[in-house]
Design a protein around this motif. Structure first.
Motif, PDB file in Angstrom:
ATOM      1  N   LEU A1274     -66.859  20.236 -26.626  1.00 36.97           N
ATOM      2  CA  LEU A1274     -68.155  20.422 -25.968  1.00 36.97           C
ATOM      3  C   LEU A1274     -68.383  21.891 -25.613  1.00 36.97           C
ATOM      4  CD1 LEU A1274     -68.063  17.283 -23.660  1.00 36.97           C
ATOM      5  CD2 LEU A1274     -69.525  17.611 -25.651  1.00 36.97           C
ATOM      6  N   ASP A1279     -72.167  22.914 -24.947  1.00 32.30           N
ATOM      7  CA  ASP A1279     -72.765  21.782 -24.242  1.00 32.30           C
ATOM      8  C   ASP A1279     -72.107  21.638 -22.868  1.00 32.30           C
ATOM      9  OD1 ASP A1279     -74.078  19.524 -23.474  1.00 32.30           O
ATOM     10  OD2 ASP A1279     -73.455  18.288 -25.185  1.00 32.30           O
ATOM     11  N   GLN A1282     -72.865  18.444 -20.737  1.00 34.82           N
ATOM     12  CA  GLN A1282     -72.028  17.255 -20.949  1.00 34.82           C
ATOM     13  C   GLN A1282     -70.680  17.414 -20.238  1.00 34.82           C
ATOM     14  OE1 GLN A1282     -73.030  14.341 -22.812  1.00 34.82           O
ATOM     15  NE2 GLN A1282     -71.276  13.610 -21.635  1.00 34.82           N
TER      16      GLN A1282
END
Length: 1758
Positions: A1274, A1279, A1282
């Motif tokens: 991630l 990201d 997340q």
């Protein structure tokens, strides 16, 4: 047109006259003309020509069209008449109708009397047209139905010509007639036609199931209201035929229908007094339902069972159990009062059904179950009654206690015997269901029954039951453990009773079988009484006795004699009594017969009875050996007696289809059953030296010669008491005994061929030759053909090479060598004569009148220049090969008639002489496959030429010729033979006519395809690539291509497609890379590797699943003989194969549009099963596609809505197959890849990832266990949202999570900083890495100071994670692969992402070191500041290698180890922070452990791993010798001892190992002189000659050693506790020294007695015992134990002082006491020594724990 036909044409036109009276006259005249032989002959002649269709000539079909018009006119006239007429007029009308239909019936029979002449489609359409009209149906329905049944559906040719649509229309029509209100046709007749039509549909078509499911649901639901039970009989029989056909495709619907109909069918069974035939069909229906609901006895849905409504089904099972118990009780009651003799036993199918239901209903414990059951089958179903009558309820009891109650001795035989049968079946089929606590009471009752048996009725059944209980206990001995004392006592009683039962002819065989099973289970100690059976007159030799004797010889040592009380018959005066072995041989050969018997004209019993093949020789030969048990174990081979018994039990084909269906169900649901634990492989004593006792061998030979001489004396061709089979049996016995001696190494095959036994066997076969000669003269006599067939089958068994053990092979060779050429020549001549005589009996008429454009293919034959359609079906008369026999010349006797139109392959079409021909041809075909055998009297090539000449007169319209061709097609291209191209041409030439004739007969098509398998496999073995052989390949491919085209156009049923898949598999075995295995389909050419996956989207589930289960052939190169020898196909082939498989499997997920809603559940489940099975097979067989396949499973879970339990079952079976300890471990090993791929798919989120497949209940659990994998991915995807979501779920700070995952995060980023290059993709990744790193440096994230701190504190972890990304396949060019390129392979699978080449990893390490410190040159130098970090890295890599079970992954980790150690070796000269010796020792022992753990047979990847370890060990040794030779000296013995054992027959490995040994011993002898002196000697083999010389010179440089010095030298060698095998050569040399210097042991013994504590012998014994202790728990330690035992054996039973042995048992403790006085230093010394030893242990978990312990101890000290 001839005058006769002209007259008939005028008459036919007269039938169209408008005047009724004229038509009547013409009809009468028509009947007379049709009866005329001249008319029939002329019509036959004209109808048989192709020109007849287009010309104006009058044919049978043309006449039939006139007749149809006549019937139409008459019917219109009748229909136009008034409805209300007088009875007389009505009677006249009825008579008129009967006359009309009678004329049609008569004409059809006249036309088809000599074989089918009328066009099937036209005939069938006419019949259906008549039946569809209500008026004509009522007028002619009965007669037309009779025509349909007797003149259309009874003809096999018509079966094949009826199209799929016509079959379906016919079924619809008659199903409608049955369920409709019309009474025009007798219901029994309608039901018969339905039954026949169902048979035709099931054999010839597909896709009709919905119609029949609906029909049977309506027709049989009200079966109780049917007045004619014959109707029910036909319907239930049709239902069974249909269910067998539909079961594979429609399991759910079959279960649903069964649950719906079972009450009605059960009512017919219990209340309507059905006939015996109907009962059989009903039992078959019940059995079918149990198989479909509970395949292989599975009880729950988790284990593969299925029911539409479990509560209802369970209730039905209870009702069925109740009905069966009542039925059995009634059979017993009827038996009690029956007059005369009757069979007591209940039919086997009924017993098996009852046993199956007992298996389902009996609980796991022994508790009695009492149930109130609603008798659903007795409920009233009158439609007029809205409520009906209340359902009856009955109280039933079931369980083991009830079963035992039925077995109580006070019951009559009629009551007990059925329950004995049930118990036998139950315990035989499901031994695991018998509870342990039930064994004693059950055995007790059976023992009581056996003891009280007087009349002999129940005895055989009790014995069978006892045998099955014995097998049950032997299969699951752990259940009997708690009751072994009581069971032993009971088995002792049973043993005694069984011994007594041997004397009774009724129970002899069963008693012996029971004794054999008790022996096998070793339930009781064996007494002398058993041996008396096999050495006296208590019983005669029989197959049961022979098997029991073989079992006894396997389990017990043979007594020398039976004691003085035994009558030693045949003892010679002055010589001692014969031994037990001699008695047994005499008993087997019956040599102690009386004089009357010797003079008798009857041969010895041993040659009059059929025994399992070669069983008697396997018993006789070991009896002449010193170690009989080792001998019989060796001769019986790995499977023991099982193989001998199974040879005669091949006729279990009746239930084969059902068994296959059950197995497929378990494949569909991924519930494959575990193998039977009772079938254990015996340990063959091949390595044991077998010694023969000359006197026993001589006695055996004399006995055999006596048997043979007696047979020669009493045999004559006309003898009634000595059939020719005796000659074959005796010859086989003699050659079998010789084969036994050859396979044990006591004789060579050449010596055997010059022995007296062999010459006697040749004399026997000369007499057999005379018999074969006489057959030619007596062919017409009764019984001649039956005897010939029997003899040929016996000969075939003797030359069959199906059994692969050495004795069978030698026996077969010797048996063939005794055949004179004359015998085979005359046998071939007899076949030719019989074949010619069979031609006179005519042929079965088969014509092809319809055209079919689907076979667009040509027969390519060497002698033909023009293209001929291989599957031609044109209209001109066809001719059989080379004879020109017109197919219309048909003998009326051969017309295929019968209720179900038997296939031409059926044995019913063959006379006894035909069967004799086929048996002879099979035998001859096996004989001609013996080209490789030297010393044959006949020429196999010459015999094969004669067999191929038979094909020149073949006419495939005849059943015999068809079967003959299939025999030759299957048998001539044998495994051991390669046919020449010309021979293949002769063999394959009839294929064209055969395919043209029978392309619509599904059974024959399947048989032809399966018959091609040996030819295809033979081509795979043939290296001849000349044009002729390529032409043969083309001819075979042409046929397979044609069937593929038919399959694609829907003109093949499942049975043909299954055979086609077997052909495709054979082609893949013959040509794995599809260099020539390319099929031509229409205009495109496709390799077989593309066509096989295309069947994954087939319409039939069996075809799909078979394709799915065999797709491994697209990844592996394998042969049917050695499936374990697998070789991976090239990478491109595997990748293409996976793409094709997944594409076609996904295509197969689309349900056909024309499927009914009721079929949807079956179709959906079946197609999911195909997808899962195909992907799971790829997972198991292709490491390079493993990750893709696993992701495909996860993706299908989401995209195809596959149920979670099913996916879990798949993952469970795959993980077990691959050796993982759990599903979680398997999936976790690929989790990085799965997550990366999942997040890379459009629309896929982390929350939607199927974490439940990893057994995580919630998303939080998934995050908690896997965040170390998820967060690095991630972060690199930028990201962080997340990441924060994960931290929220876990309730942790997201920054702490980043810190915890820091090493893996860095590995995703740093390599992109280090790698150079202007490639666009690299630049993009670098930019992305910089962006993510900048985000991490941000103060709102980790921040720069924390990142620097984390890098410093986690440096070793970062290095480990970086090494874990190594993948040399990632190198963009060959030069970028560096030193590791020698050890990589094309098929090395890519690891979890990210992965980088060694070049990038080195650059990253350099980048890390430059960031870490500007002063130090390398990362190793930085790590050397804290040497423990180097050890941590090495240990972490080793632990990863130890944890993985994937050979490719282990090899990749070894590459990491190689890479890091190579970096360390560059820094050794600088001391590695003072830890150089420690590090070098760790590396040396790690490599040695890897070398020792190599598999016995190296495959491609393990060979590379071994080479890598040797290469790295060479580098380590060279570096150590250069810079620190003392580090090598202390480990030289371990290195050399390990490497010496690796010099094997594998040349490449041996050369590498010897090169290293020569460097250490020869090239480095100056530096390592003292260590080489202490080495143990090298093996006395040529490859070690130079090494032995150097070591010997250095060792004995001061002079020859005394025995004391040799022992002292042996004791001076330092042993490694974890590597005891390195001492093997030293032990062997010590044993030689002890053996050769026995005289020097005496003074050493005196020293031992004087001062045992200081004795060198005591020290030696202690050392040997210590080695044995270490080797006992070490893999491969057996050799050490044997060598140490040999040394102790040379010392002999010396009276050593026990005190001395005990005193020296703890040498480490003694050493500590001698060095230190205080206790604490002693403890520390002992602890450090233990730690030091443990750090070289081969288990890395122990090393890791030891390292942790050492660190803590070090901290405490500091």
């Amino acid at each position: 047109m001839s005058l006769v036909l002209h007259e008939l044409l005028v008459c036919c036109r007269g039938l169209e006259n408008d005047k009724a009276t004229e038509r009547k006259k013409e009809a009468d005249r028509f009947r007379q003309l049709i009866r005329s032989p001249d008319t029939v002959e002329e019509l036959d002649r004209i109808s048989g020509t192709r020109a007849a269709k287009s010309s104006k000539q009058l044919t049978w079909n043309a006449v039939f069209r006139f007749l149809q018009k006549y019937l139409q006119k008459e019917t219109e006239l009748l229909q136009s008449g008034k409805a209300n007429v007088s009875a007389t007029t009505q009677a006249n009308r009825q008579k008129k109708m009967q006359e009309i239909s009678s004329l049609v019936k008569y004409f059809i029979r006249c036309a088809n009397k000599r074989g089918p002449r009328l066009n099937c489609g036209e005939l069938l359409n006419h019949v259906m047209e008549i039946l569809r009209s209500s008026f004509s149906c009522s007028a002619y329905g009965e007669d037309y139905s009779s025509i349909l049944l007797k003149n259309i559906l009874s003809v096999r040719k018509y079966w094949c010509e009826i199209t799929q649509q016509q079959w379906h229309n016919l079924l619809d029509l008659y199903c409608g007639l049955f369920t409709g209100s019309s009474k025009a046709i007798n219901r029994v007749l309608v039901s018969r036609i339905i039954h026949t039509a169902v048979q035709g549909c099931c054999l010839q078509t597909e896709g009709f199931s919905h119609t029949l499911f609906s029909f049977f649901s309506r027709a049989l639901l009200n079966a109780r209201q049917e007045r004619h039970l014959a109707v029910v009989e036909h319907l239930v029989s049709a239902l069974n035929v249909f269910l067998r056909s539909a079961a594979m495709n429609c399991r759910i619907r079959v279960c649903r229908l069964g649950e719906e109909l079972l009450p009605s069918v059960l009512y017919v069974w219990t209340q309507m007094r059905p006939s015996t035939t109907l009962k059989e069909e009903i039992v078959e229906f019940f059995n079918l339902q149990l198989c479909v609901h509970h395949p292989k006895g599975s009880k729950t849905q988790d284990t593969g069972a299925y029911a539409e409504d479990w509560v209802k089904w369970q209730s039905l099972l209870y009702n069925l159990y109740d009905a069966l118990v009542s039925e059995i009780s009634q059979i017993g009651s009827r038996g009690k009062y029956a007059t005369g003799s009757r069979h007591i036993a209940v039919k086997e199918n009924l017993m098996e059904l009852t046993a199956e239901i007992c298996h389902q209903l009996f609980s796991e414990d022994c508790n009695l179950q009492v149930l109130e059951v609603t008798q659903a089958h007795l409920r009233a179903t009158q439609r007029g009654s809205p409520h009906g009558t209340p359902s009856k309820r009955r109280r039933i009891e079931l369980g083991w206690e009830v079963l035992r109650d039925h077995l109580q001795p006070h019951h009559s035989d009629f009551d007990i015997i059925p329950w004995l049968q049930i118990t036998s079946v139950l315990t035989s089929k499901y031994p695991s269901m018998v509870p342990g606590q039930e064994l004693v009471p059950l055995l007790s009752i059976l023992c009581q029954l056996l003891g009280e048996q007087r009349r002999g009725d129940r005895g055989p059944y009790v014995l069978r039951c006892l045998r099955e209980v014995a097998r049950c206990q032997a299969t699951h001995p752990e259940r009997a453990q708690s009751y072994r004392v009581e069971l032993g006592r009971l088995w002792g009683r049973v043993w005694a009773l069984a011994l007594r039962g041997v004397s009774s002819p009724q129970t002899e065989a069963l008693s012996l079988a029971l004794l054999s099973t008790i022996l096998q289970g070793a339930f009781i100690p064996i007494d002398r009484e058993l041996w008396k059976l096999f050495s006296g007159s208590a019983c005669k030799p029989s197959d049961a006795a022979a098997l029991c004797l073989a079992q006894a010889l396997l389990k017990c040592p043979v007594l020398k004699s039976l004691g003085t009380g035994w009558d030693h018959a045949g003892a010679v005066e002055g010589v001692g009594p014969p031994s037990l072995k001699e008695n047994i041989m005499s008993w087997l050969l019956m040599n102690e017969q009386s004089e009357e018997a010797e003079e008798s004209s009857r041969p010895h019993p041993i040659v009059c009875r059929d025994f399992p093949h070669n069983l008697i020789p396997r018993i006789l030969v070991p009896l002449t050996l010193k170690d009989t048990r080792a001998g019989i174990m060796f001769l019986l081979g790995a499977k023991g007696l099982e193989s001998a018994v199974m040879q005669d039990q091949t006729q279990v084909e009746v239930k084969g289809a059902l068994s296959e269906i059950e197995s497929m169900y378990l494949q569909f649901s991924f519930d494959e059953m575990p193998s039977n634990p009772m079938v254990k492989e015996m340990v063959s004593s091949a390595g044991t030296q077998l010694t023969v006792v000359p006197s026993l061998k001589h006695k055996l030979e004399q006995g055999l010669l006596s048997v043979a001489d007696h047979l020669l004396n009493c045999y004559s061709p006309d003898s009634q008491t000595t059939p020719p089979e005796c000659l074959v049996r005796c010859s086989s016995l003699l050659t079998g005994v010789l084969a036994g001696y050859v396979s044990t190494g006591l004789l060579t095959e050449e010596e055997a061929c010059h022995s007296q036994l062999f010459l006697k066997a040749k004399a026997l076969v000369q007499d057999f030759s005379e018999y074969i000669s006489n057959v030619k003269v007596k062919m017409a006599e009764d019984g001649t053909m039956t005897t010939l067939r029997s003899v040929m089958r016996l000969c075939t068994q003797c030359v069959n090479r199906g059994v692969k053990d050495s004795m069978s092979s030698v026996s077969c060779n010797l048996f063939m060598k005794i055949f004179p050429a004359r015998l085979l020549t005359e046998l071939a001549e007899i076949c030719k004569l019989l074949l010619n005589s069979s031609c006179k009996r005519g042929s079965v008429g088969i014509e092809e009148e319809t055209t079919d454009e689907d076979w667009d293919m040509t027969r390519t034959q060497a002698d033909q220049q023009e293209d001929i359609d291989l599957f031609d079906d044109g209209d001109e008369p066809q001719t059989s090969t080379s004879k020109g026999t017109h197919r219309q010349n048909v003998d009326p006797n051969d017309t295929q008639c019968g209720p179900d139109a038997k296939s031409l392959l059926a044995e019913e079409h063959l006379a006894q002489q035909d069967l004799a021909i086929l048996a002879s041809l099979e035998f001859l075909s096996l004989c001609v496959s013996a080209e490789f055998i030297h010393g044959l009297s006949f020429k196999p090539v010459e015999v094969r030429r004669k067999l191929l000449l038979l094909l020149e007169q073949i006419d495939c319209t005849k059943p015999l010729h068809l079967n003959m061709y299939l025999v030759l097609l299957k048998k001539l291209p044998a495994e051991d033979t390669s046919l020449a191209a010309e021979e293949f041409d002769s063999l394959l030439r009839p294929l064209a006519d055969l395919c043209s004739l029978y392309r619509q007969d599904q059974e024959i098509c399947a048989a032809v395809l399966l018959g091609l398998l040996p030819s295809i496999r033979s081509l795979g073995r043939t290296q001849d690539q000349h044009n002729d052989m390529r032409h043969v390949q083309g001819a075979l491919l042409q046929v397979v291509s044609g069937f593929c085209i038919l399959g694609r156009t829907g003109k093949c049923t499942a049975i043909v497609k299954v055979a086609l898949i077997h052909c495709l598999l054979a082609l893949l075995e013959a040509d794995p890379c599809c260099k020539w295995a390319v099929l031509t389909l229409r205009e495109e050419e496709l390799p077989v590797s593309v066509i096989l996956p295309s069947h994954l989207s087939d319409s039939h589930h069996h075809v799909r699943m078979l394709a799915a289960m065999t797709v491994e052939r697209l990844f592996l190169e394998m042969t049917p003989d050695s499936l374990e020898k697998r070789k991976m196909l090239p990478l491109k082939c595997q990748q293409t194969a996976f793409e094709n498989i997944y594409l076609k499997a996904q295509e197969g997920m689309r349900v056909q549009k024309n499927s009914s809603p009721e079929d949807l559940s079956d179709e959906t489940f079946n197609r999911k099963a195909t997808l899962l099975k195909s992907v799971s097979v790829v997972l198991c067989c292709s490491p390079v596609c493993e990750k893709q396949s696993l992701f495909a499973l996860f993706q299908s879970y989401k995209e195809n809505n596959i149920e979670e339990p099913l996916i879990k079952k798949v993952l469970g079976s795959v993980s077990r197959a691959l050796g993982y300890r759990s599903v979680e471990a398997f999936v976790s090993s690929h989790l990085d890849y799965l997550v990366a791929e999942w997040l890379g798919q459009h629309g896929y989120t982390l929350e939607s990832f199927p974490y439940t497949l990893l057994n995580h209940a919630t998303l939080k659990d998934f995050y908690s266990s896997s965040y170390q994998v998820l967060i690095p991915h991630l972060v690199f995807l930028d990201d962080f949202k997340q990441v924060k979501s994960i931290s929220t779920h876990l309730g942790k700070d997201w920054k702490k999570l980043l810190a915890n995952c820091f090493p893996k995060i860095m590995v995703n980023i740093l390599p992109y900083f280090a790698v150079s290059g202007q490639d666009a993709q690299v630049a993009q990744q670098r930019e992305k890495a910089h962006r993510v790193y900048d985000l991490l440096k941000d103060s709102n994230c980790l921040g720069k100071p924390q990142i620097d701190s984390l890098i410093h504190s986690n440096l070793s972890d970062i290095v480990v994670e970086l090494l874990m990304t190594l993948y040399e396949g990632a190198a963009t060019e060959e030069g970028g692969r560096g030193d590791l390129r020698r050890f990589i392979g094309e098929l090395d699978p890519a690891p979890n992402p990210p992965y980088f080449s060694s070049y990038v990893i080195k650059a990253t390490l350099d980048y890390l070191s430059s960031c870490h410190s500007a002063n130090l040159k390398s990362l190793v130098a930085i790590l050397s500041k804290t040497p423990i970090s180097i050890q941590r890295i090495l240990l972490a890599v080793c632990q990863k290698a130890a944890e993985t079970i994937n050979a490719y992954e282990r090899h990749r980790i070894l590459l990491m180890y190689y890479l890091f150690v190579s970096l360390l070796l560059k820094e050794v000269k600088d001391g590695l922070g003072g830890a150089w010796a420690f590090v070098l020792r760790d590396i040396i022992y790690t490599l040695i452990h890897h070398i020792n753990s190599r598999p016995a047979q190296l495959d491609e990847v393990s060979s590379r791993s071994f080479s890598l370890c040797c290469d790295l060990l060479t580098s380590v040794c060279r570096t150590a010798v250069q810079f620190c030779d003392d580090a090598v000296e202390s480990h030289l013995q371990v290195i050399v001892g390990t490497l010496t054992a690796q010099v094997t027959n594998q040349l490449a490995i041996s050369q590498q190992v010897l090169s290293l040994l020569k460097f250490l011993v020869v090239e480095s002898q100056d530096k390592l002189k003292s260590a080489i002196q202490k080495l143990e000697p090298f093996p006395d083999r040529p490859e070690f000659r130079e090494l032995r010389a150097v070591q010997h010179t250095l060792k004995y440089s001061t002079g020859k050693f005394t025995l004391r010095q040799e022992i002292a030298h042996f004791l001076s060698v330092a042993s490694c506790d974890s590597l005891p095998l390195t001492r093997l050569e030293g032990l062997k040399d010590l044993r030689r020294q002890l053996h050769n210097n026995k005289s020097q042991i005496r003074p050493l013994l005196r020293e031992c007695l004087a001062d045992p504590e200081e004795s060198v012998l005591v020290l030696l014994v202690l050392n040997l015992l210590q080695l044995c202790k270490l080797a006992a728990n070490h893999p491969g330690g057996r050799d050490i134990l044997e060598a140490a035992g040999s040394c102790l054996g040379e010392l002999g039973p010396v009276d050593f002082s026990t005190i001395a042995l005990l005193h020296g048992k703890d040498q480490l403790n003694a050493r500590a006491v001698s060095l230190f006085s205080p206790v604490e230093p002693q403890w520390l010394y002992i602890i450090l020594n233990c730690i030091n030893n443990a750090l070289t242990h081969h288990w890395y978990t122990i090393q890791g724990s030891t390292l942790t312990c050492f660190q803590r101890a070090h901290l405490l000290q500091s």
